[in-house]
Design a protein around this motif. Structure first.
Motif, PDB file in Angstrom:
ATOM      1  N   PRO A  53       0.829  -1.201   0.000  1.00 33.16           N
ATOM      2  CA  PRO A  53       0.000   0.000   0.000  1.00 33.16           C
ATOM      3  C   PRO A  53       0.871   1.262   0.000  1.00 33.16           C
ATOM      4  CG  PRO A  53       0.146  -0.884   2.214  1.00 33.16           C
ATOM      5  CD  PRO A  53       0.879  -1.849   1.324  1.00 33.16           C
ATOM      6  N   SER A  54       0.294   2.381  -0.446  1.00 35.62           N
ATOM      7  CA  SER A  54       0.982   3.665  -0.311  1.00 35.62           C
ATOM      8  C   SER A  54       0.974   4.068   1.162  1.00 35.62           C
ATOM      9  CB  SER A  54       0.276   4.730  -1.152  1.00 35.62           C
ATOM     10  OG  SER A  54      -1.025   4.988  -0.617  1.00 35.62           O
ATOM     11  N   GLY A  55       1.721   5.127   1.486  1.00 32.58           N
ATOM     12  CA  GLY A  55       1.748   5.589   2.871  1.00 32.58           C
ATOM     13  C   GLY A  55       0.370   5.967   3.379  1.00 32.58           C
ATOM     14  N   THR A  56      -0.410   6.643   2.522  1.00 33.55           N
ATOM     15  CA  THR A  56      -1.766   7.051   2.912  1.00 33.55           C
ATOM     16  C   THR A  56      -2.664   5.835   3.092  1.00 33.55           C
ATOM     17  OG1 THR A  56      -1.505   9.135   1.695  1.00 33.55           O
ATOM     18  CG2 THR A  56      -3.752   8.443   2.248  1.00 33.55           C
ATOM     19  N   GLN A  57      -2.564   4.878   2.174  1.00 33.72           N
ATOM     20  CA  GLN A  57      -3.386   3.668   2.285  1.00 33.72           C
ATOM     21  C   GLN A  57      -3.050   2.893   3.558  1.00 33.72           C
ATOM     22  OE1 GLN A  57      -2.379   1.908  -1.529  1.00 33.72           O
ATOM     23  NE2 GLN A  57      -4.410   2.358  -2.359  1.00 33.72           N
ATOM     24  N   LEU A  58      -1.770   2.852   3.916  1.00 31.73           N
ATOM     25  CA  LEU A  58      -1.362   2.139   5.128  1.00 31.73           C
ATOM     26  C   LEU A  58      -1.965   2.790   6.375  1.00 31.73           C
ATOM     27  CD1 LEU A  58       0.345  -0.279   6.020  1.00 31.73           C
ATOM     28  CD2 LEU A  58       2.270   1.293   6.333  1.00 31.73           C
ATOM     29  N   LEU A  59      -1.999   4.135   6.374  1.00 31.76           N
ATOM     30  CA  LEU A  59      -2.628   4.843   7.496  1.00 31.76           C
ATOM     31  C   LEU A  59      -4.108   4.507   7.592  1.00 31.76           C
ATOM     32  CD1 LEU A  59      -0.968   8.382   7.306  1.00 31.76           C
ATOM     33  CD2 LEU A  59      -0.673   6.668   9.092  1.00 31.76           C
ATOM     34  N   TRP A  60      -4.781   4.447   6.447  1.00 37.12           N
ATOM     35  CA  TRP A  60      -6.216   4.137   6.453  1.00 37.12           C
ATOM     36  C   TRP A  60      -6.468   2.695   6.889  1.00 37.12           C
ATOM     37  CZ3 TRP A  60     -10.167   7.178   6.811  1.00 37.12           C
ATOM     38  CH2 TRP A  60     -10.075   8.490   6.355  1.00 37.12           C
ATOM     39  N   ILE A  61      -5.592   1.781   6.512  1.00 38.34           N
ATOM     40  CA  ILE A  61      -5.730   0.392   6.971  1.00 38.34           C
ATOM     41  C   ILE A  61      -5.676   0.352   8.502  1.00 38.34           C
ATOM     42  CG2 ILE A  61      -4.556  -1.854   7.079  1.00 38.34           C
ATOM     43  CD1 ILE A  61      -3.749  -1.414   4.128  1.00 38.34           C
ATOM     44  N   GLY A  62      -4.791   1.154   9.076  1.00 35.78           N
ATOM     45  CA  GLY A  62      -4.658   1.174  10.520  1.00 35.78           C
ATOM     46  C   GLY A  62      -5.766   1.930  11.235  1.00 35.78           C
ATOM     47  N   ASP A  63      -6.297   2.987  10.601  1.00 39.29           N
ATOM     48  CA  ASP A  63      -7.203   3.900  11.306  1.00 39.29           C
ATOM     49  C   ASP A  63      -8.685   3.679  11.045  1.00 39.29           C
ATOM     50  OD1 ASP A  63      -5.125   5.213  12.509  1.00 39.29           O
ATOM     51  OD2 ASP A  63      -4.995   6.811  11.021  1.00 39.29           O
ATOM     52  N   VAL A  64      -9.045   3.153   9.869  1.00 43.64           N
ATOM     53  CA  VAL A  64     -10.459   3.178   9.483  1.00 43.64           C
ATOM     54  C   VAL A  64     -11.326   2.341  10.431  1.00 43.64           C
ATOM     55  CG1 VAL A  64     -10.384   1.219   7.855  1.00 43.64           C
ATOM     56  CG2 VAL A  64     -12.011   3.099   7.483  1.00 43.64           C
ATOM     57  N   LEU A 102     -12.733 -11.927   5.130  1.00 45.31           N
ATOM     58  CA  LEU A 102     -12.439 -10.951   4.083  1.00 45.31           C
ATOM     59  C   LEU A 102     -11.145 -10.205   4.395  1.00 45.31           C
ATOM     60  CD1 LEU A 102     -13.429  -9.590   1.465  1.00 45.31           C
ATOM     61  CD2 LEU A 102     -14.696  -7.965   2.890  1.00 45.31           C
ATOM     62  N   ASN A 103     -10.925  -9.860   5.673  1.00 43.24           N
ATOM     63  CA  ASN A 103      -9.668  -9.216   6.081  1.00 43.24           C
ATOM     64  C   ASN A 103      -8.472 -10.132   5.823  1.00 43.24           C
ATOM     65  OD1 ASN A 103      -9.806  -6.520   8.073  1.00 43.24           O
ATOM     66  ND2 ASN A 103     -11.753  -7.596   7.880  1.00 43.24           N
ATOM     67  N   ALA A 104      -8.621 -11.404   6.182  1.00 48.40           N
ATOM     68  CA  ALA A 104      -7.500 -12.343   6.074  1.00 48.40           C
ATOM     69  C   ALA A 104      -7.057 -12.558   4.630  1.00 48.40           C
ATOM     70  CB  ALA A 104      -7.887 -13.679   6.706  1.00 48.40           C
ATOM     71  N   TYR A 105      -8.026 -12.529   3.695  1.00 57.59           N
ATOM     72  CA  TYR A 105      -7.699 -12.851   2.300  1.00 57.59           C
ATOM     73  C   TYR A 105      -7.761 -11.628   1.383  1.00 57.59           C
ATOM     74  CZ  TYR A 105      -7.827 -17.729   3.692  1.00 57.59           C
ATOM     75  OH  TYR A 105      -7.558 -18.934   4.309  1.00 57.59           O
ATOM     76  N   ALA A 106      -7.724 -10.429   1.971  1.00 55.26           N
ATOM     77  CA  ALA A 106      -7.704  -9.210   1.147  1.00 55.26           C
ATOM     78  C   ALA A 106      -6.463  -9.238   0.252  1.00 55.26           C
ATOM     79  CB  ALA A 106      -7.698  -7.976   2.032  1.00 55.26           C
ATOM     80  N   SER A 107      -6.659  -8.946  -1.030  1.00 53.23           N
ATOM     81  CA  SER A 107      -5.556  -9.060  -1.983  1.00 53.23           C
ATOM     82  C   SER A 107      -5.054  -7.716  -2.497  1.00 53.23           C
ATOM     83  CB  SER A 107      -6.001  -9.913  -3.189  1.00 53.23           C
ATOM     84  OG  SER A 107      -7.183  -9.367  -3.761  1.00 53.23           O
ATOM     85  N   THR A 108      -5.751  -6.627  -2.151  1.00 53.64           N
ATOM     86  CA  THR A 108      -5.326  -5.292  -2.556  1.00 53.64           C
ATOM     87  C   THR A 108      -5.485  -4.344  -1.365  1.00 53.64           C
ATOM     88  OG1 THR A 108      -7.535  -4.564  -3.270  1.00 53.64           O
ATOM     89  CG2 THR A 108      -6.167  -5.702  -4.912  1.00 53.64           C
ATOM     90  N   PRO A 109      -4.756  -3.220  -1.359  1.00 48.22           N
ATOM     91  CA  PRO A 109      -4.918  -2.248  -0.271  1.00 48.22           C
ATOM     92  C   PRO A 109      -6.356  -1.727  -0.167  1.00 48.22           C
ATOM     93  CG  PRO A 109      -2.931  -1.773  -1.518  1.00 48.22           C
ATOM     94  CD  PRO A 109      -3.665  -2.834  -2.279  1.00 48.22           C
ATOM     95  N   GLU A 110      -6.990  -1.487  -1.335  1.00 44.87           N
ATOM     96  CA  GLU A 110      -8.358  -0.966  -1.322  1.00 44.87           C
ATOM     97  C   GLU A 110      -9.328  -1.945  -0.670  1.00 44.87           C
ATOM     98  OE1 GLU A 110      -6.017   0.908  -4.530  1.00 44.87           O
ATOM     99  OE2 GLU A 110      -6.426  -1.190  -4.016  1.00 44.87           O
ATOM    100  N   LEU A 111      -9.169  -3.244  -0.973  1.00 39.37           N
ATOM    101  CA  LEU A 111     -10.040  -4.260  -0.372  1.00 39.37           C
ATOM    102  C   LEU A 111      -9.780  -4.369   1.129  1.00 39.37           C
ATOM    103  CD1 LEU A 111     -12.195  -6.399  -0.836  1.00 39.37           C
ATOM    104  CD2 LEU A 111     -10.381  -8.038  -1.376  1.00 39.37           C
ATOM    105  N   MET A 112      -8.531  -4.210   1.533  1.00 35.33           N
ATOM    106  CA  MET A 112      -8.187  -4.276   2.955  1.00 35.33           C
ATOM    107  C   MET A 112      -8.818  -3.116   3.720  1.00 35.33           C
ATOM    108  SD  MET A 112      -6.522  -6.257   4.986  1.00 35.33           S
ATOM    109  CE  MET A 112      -6.066  -6.232   6.715  1.00 35.33           C
ATOM    110  N   ILE A 113      -8.786  -1.920   3.137  1.00 40.05           N
ATOM    111  CA  ILE A 113      -9.405  -0.755   3.779  1.00 40.05           C
ATOM    112  C   ILE A 113     -10.909  -0.967   3.923  1.00 40.05           C
ATOM    113  CG2 ILE A 113      -9.939   1.704   3.482  1.00 40.05           C
ATOM    114  CD1 ILE A 113      -7.172   1.941   2.072  1.00 40.05           C
TER     115      ILE A 113
END
Length: 508
Positions: A53-64, A102-113
């Motif tokens: 993920p990009s830096g912004t995407q990584l933050l959203w994965i952690g915060d959302v 769904l979290n465990a098998y997320a294959s893209t940053p967008e799906l993980m968010i």
């Protein structure tokens, strides 16, 4: 009590059969949410390497996840009061298990968010429903105090189990395994909960106001996002705009609740001094503690060189202290007083944080472990008694909404604490003296410095890491000092605001 429901008058009503087995189902849900909130931090480096993920995407994965939970707690607590707390708990638990896959098998940053956001929706149904069901399962106040203590102790244990279990799984399996551990727990919860949990709800709930739901969501997310962004990047226009929109939505939310015949949240609850004092104490306590909790695992791993599993084990004394204190907190509050137990617990946490201002890079574990034990004991006494005060100061039919206010205070306190204390740590850290040739990314975080050291000459890397670790510890010590001041001030405020407050002694 001002409940419109008839008080229980028979021994059978007061001592509901199967209530302790039902409680075991509720604490499973609490354990799950607490574990899930802590394992992601350990898994983040692995997720980052795999999904890129990009830096912004990584933050959203952690915060959302925390954003959505904070924004929906009051709405879901109120919905449980309306449609039934057992129903919303079991629906939320089933959804939580399915979305964990769904979290465990997320294959893209967008799906993980997206998966983390949906998990937040499910998680928001669990905590208010569990505490509200305790209010309706245990009519005897002394039993209810013990039940609340077990509930709080399980949440504390979950925050310790999370890093230990997560560290073990990450050392032996792929990162998705930290989410799949939710499935067996949820399965047991649903199967046993269907049979053992009683249904309870507000007999005259009124409609669920969707405008209030939207205002609550926009308001809380806007404010939390603005605080986190301002702490990370300073006061930029987008964070200021988000904060302004959030504050306006919350103001409109409060005004609307005061005019609705059946509000999502009855604002008159805050006229009860004990209720308001308990909520404020929870918010400020978490604010003062969260910076320590957030940065402690980095200190243990990146400064002292411990592995994820060992770092998780090192944090266990806090959970042990919280569990032990939670189990006797209700009895202590009746023996002495509510304000002495809450204020004393907060003061103990404040003093332990003051001790942590002496941390150095090579501080021995006995000092750290002893301080964490005191933090756990103090927090266990305080949080258990404030939860009991919140539950016993509102009518039973509003238990879900009241519990949600308590949980929202917790989430807001965590966001504000990480933002405020985190900005102190980050501000001190960024100014560390670095040798020539140090990449700019090393000044962003201690993790960035450790990563940058891999591509630097050995001697230069050693000098840079020594300086970076020293600056990080200085920042952590300063943040601990600020946290100590917040906790000690909260202890004084609780002493005065909880004057005359007592836990119930007679069945309600």
């Amino acid at each position: 009590m001002t409940s419109t429901l008839q008080p229980a008058s028979t021994t059978e009503a007061v001592k509901r059969p199967g209530r302790w087995l039902a409680l075991s189902v509720l604490v499973l849900a609490v354990l799950l949410v607490a574990v899930d909130a802590t394992v992601l931090g350990l898994a983040t480096p692995y997720i980052s390497e795999d999904l890129k993920p990009s830096g912004t995407q990584l933050l959203w994965i952690g915060d959302v996840y925390s954003f959505v939970i904070a924004g929906l707690l009051v709405s879901m607590g109120s919905l449980g009061d309306r449609i039934g707390r057992k129903r919303i708990l079991l629906l939320g638990a089933t959804a939580f298990g399915a979305i964990s896959v769904l979290n465990a098998y997320a294959s893209t940053p967008e799906l993980m968010i997206l998966a983390r956001a949906l998990l937040g929706v499910a998680g928001a149904t669990l905590m208010p429903a569990t505490l509200a069901l305790i209010r309706n399962l245990f009519h005897d106040p002394r039993e209810r105090s013990l039940a609340v203590g077990i509930w709080g102790a399980t949440a504390s244990a979950g925050t310790a189990v999370g890093p230990v279990a997560g560290g073990f799984l990450l050392e032996h399996f792929w990162w998705g395994s930290v989410f799949l551990i939710n499935l067996p727990v949820m399965t047991v919860l649903v199967l046993v909960g269907i049979k053992m949990l009683p249904e309870s709800k507000n007999p005259n709930p009124g409609p669920w106001d969707m405008i209030s739901v939207a205002l609550s969501l926009v308001g809380v997310i806007g404010v939390v996002y603005a605080v986190k962004e301002a702490a990370t990047h300073g006061f930029e226009w987008h964070s200021l705009a988000a904060g302004a929109v959030g504050a306006a939505a919350l103001y409109w939310f409060v005004r609307r609740q005061l005019t609705l015949p059946a509000p999502l949240l009855d604002m008159r609850l805050f006229r009860n001094r004990g209720f308001s004092a308990a909520v404020l104490a929870d918010l400020l306590t978490i604010l003062g503690l969260s910076g320590l909790v957030f940065f402690l695992s980095q200190y243990l791993q990146l400064v002292q060189g411990r592995g994820p599993f060992e770092a998780g084990l090192a944090e266990i004394p806090a959970a042990v202290g919280a569990v032990a204190a939670g189990l006797i907190a209700g009895r202590a509050a009746r023996r002495f007083s509510v304000r002495s137990v809450v204020a004393g617990g907060l003061a103990a946490v404040g003093l332990a944080l003051a001790v942590l201002t002496t941390l150095g890079q090579s501080t021995g574990y006995p000092i750290l472990g002893a301080a964490l034990l005191v933090v756990g004991v103090g927090a266990g006494f305080s949080f258990t008694v404030t939860a009991d005060v919140i539950l016993s100061s509102v009518p039973k039919e509003q238990a879900g909404a009241a519990s949600a206010v308590s949980e929202t205070a917790y989430e807001l306190g965590a966001a504000l604490g990480i933002a405020v204390l985190g900005s102190i740590v980050t501000g001190v850290y960024r100014g560390f003296a670095s040798p020539a040739g140090t990449p700019s990314g090393a000044h962003e975080s201690l993790g960035g410095a450790v990563e940058a050291a891999n591509s630097m000459p050995t001697q230069t890397a050693r000098e840079m890491l020594t300086s970076a670790r020293g600056a990080f510890v200085d920042g952590l010590s300063l943040a601990s000092g600020v946290g100590a001041i917040v906790l000690l001030a909260t202890a004084v405020a609780a002493w005065f605001m909880l004057r005359g407050q007592r836990l119930e002694s007679q069945p309600s």
